[in-house]
Design an enzyme around this catalytic site. Structure first.
Site, PDB file in Angstrom:
ATOM      1  CB  SER A 140      -0.790   0.186   1.200  1.00  0.00           C
ATOM      2  OG  SER A 140      -1.906  -0.856   0.994  1.00  0.00           O
ATOM      3  CE  LYS A 187      -4.592   1.797  -0.415  1.00  0.00           C
ATOM      4  NZ  LYS A 187      -4.246   0.520  -0.369  1.00  0.00           N
ATOM      5  CB  SER A 240      -4.276   1.456   3.885  1.00  0.00           C
ATOM      6  OG  SER A 240      -3.623   1.226   2.973  1.00  0.00           O
TER       7      SER A 240
END
Length: 440
Positions: A112, A115, A170
């Site tokens: 993640s 991101k 997340s």
């Protein structure tokens, strides 16, 4: 419906500090980026225990070498013991100096932390007050076992809500809704890859917008650090990534002819920001993003400030199987970096975006311009003047105690240009950087 108020656990102090420095003997050309090797054919498999022989040398030849890279000399502290991460990097967020690194360009699954690239690409596109009603197709294709913030079909969310879901929880569901607003996942991924190329993050290849394990989806400690540095130019990116907790809208409840929207609290999963049973809040921490998947292991990029120095540290996939190990190793590297800053000779540099490098090569380039562009302000509503306003990482409101004080710094460039030189070589200032310090 107005955006929900964020709930934070720390008191905030917003100050405006005018900084001015004189820089002399600046190079007029940016370092030339060397193309990275092609993406690994199947990086979704468990990563190799050894780095490849052929790694990118973007930012300097030392950064393409395997193993720890540091210039130890008199007065320079030795690297911390017990580092087990496959790849890591310590860099000065403002000068771009890489103080030390280990397999900096090793292409690994990013989880993640990818991101950050998603946010840096899409944040400027939508005003935070814009609203979107979720339909079933918005949530299609989310990977099994994904982290979720709890978005419900048929409910309406503001863009501000969705970004809180992305940064704090997340939430892959929030990522997919924002991607749907951006003409779909395929278009979003294409834009992310184009933006990575613009940043010269050439180790990075996005396949999913949320970092979920996919074949050929890779990044590197070097690239994640570049991406974080770019994101920190944006006020909203700094605000969201440093927010400790917030209220998130839940389901709409209808009772006795009245309608109300429930809310629930979400907390940032960055343990150096919130603390945990075996990890303390790191003094000076101000974000950025963590990740964890089966193939990637634990990954983390953080930014912290101490004594006027702002450092970025990225750690990828610690081999030591201990709870919160990625944060423990990050904290060790931050401690080392703050002790070594100003003493250690850099082993490389964080390169500027292609557009900044090209601008520096233009005759008569604007001597007072910001390398890397102006603060983006309120995602999609900002502009060149957005950096003139001080901002806090979050708004106080009903929190349960505080562990730190957030300071916002304004004043445009952190470094003034000398003569007519355009400041590009290595230095990419962070306007209005949110700085967190421990409470005195």
């Amino acid at each position: 419906m107005p955006a929900p108020k964020k709930t934070v656990r720390r008191s905030l102090l917003v100050t405006s500090v005018a900084l001015s420095s004189v820089v002399s003997s600046l190079a007029l050309t940016a370092p030339v980026a060397v193309a990275a090797p092609s993406p690994s054919p199947s990086p979704s498999a468990s990563p190799s225990v050894t780095p490849p022989a052929n790694m990118s040398t973007v930012g300097g030849a030392r950064l393409g070498q395997a193993g720890p890279q540091v210039n130890l000399a008199s007065g320079v502290p030795v690297l911390p013991k017990g580092l087990t991460a496959r790849s890591w990097i310590v860099a000065d967020a403002e000068s771009g100096d890489v103080l030390a690194a280990n397999n900096a360009h090793w292409r690994l699954p990013p989880a993640s932390t990818l991101k950050m690239l998603f946010a840096d690409t899409l944040l400027p596109k939508f005003a935070k007050t814009a609203k979107h009603k979720v339909v079933p197709t918005d949530l299609a294709g989310i990977g099994s076992g994904s982290s979720m913030v709890g978005i419900k079909e048929g409910e309406t969310y503001s863009v501000h809500d969705l970004w809180l879901g992305v940064f704090l929880r997340s939430g892959n569901d929030a990522v997919h809704v924002l991607s749907a607003m951006n003409d779909g996942v395929d278009n979003t991924v294409a834009e992310m890859n184009a933006h990575a190329e613009e940043l010269q993050a050439l180790d990075t290849h996005a396949v999913s917008p949320d970092g979920y394990d996919e074949p050929r989806q890779v990044s590197s400690a070097y690239d994640l650090t570049l991406i974080a540095r770019s994101g920190l130019q944006k006020k909203d990116f700094r605000e969201y990534s440093s927010t400790v907790s917030a209220k998130f809208p839940g389901a709409t409840v209808r009772k006795k002819g009245k309608t109300r929207r429930d809310t629930f609290e979400i907390q940032n999963t960055n343990r150096l920001l919130t603390g945990d049973s075996d990890v303390s809040v790191y003094p000076g921490i101000a974000g950025v993003k963590n990740g964890n998947t089966t193939n990637a292991g634990a990954t983390f990029t953080g930014v912290a400030e101490r004594g006027g120095k702002v450092l970025l540290v990225t750690v990828m996939n610690p081999e030591k199987d201990e709870h919160n190990e990625v944060y423990k190793e990050t904290a060790k590297l931050f401690d080392w970096g703050f002790k070594a800053a100003g003493k250690v000779e850099p082993v490389g540099e964080l390169v500027p975006p292609r557009s900044a490098a090209q601008a520096s090569a233009q005759p008569g380039a604007n001597a007072s311009g910001e390398a890397g562009g102006a603060d983006s302000g309120d995602g999609g509503t900002g502009g060149a003047g957005a950096s003139s306003k001080p901002v806090a990482s979050a708004t106080a409101g009903g929190g349960s105690g505080g562990m730190g004080i957030a300071l916002s710094i304004t004043g445009g460039l952190l470094v003034l240009l000398a003569g007519a030189a355009f400041l590009v070589n290595r230095r990419w200032p962070l306007p209005d950087l949110v700085r967190r310090r421990p409470r005195p």
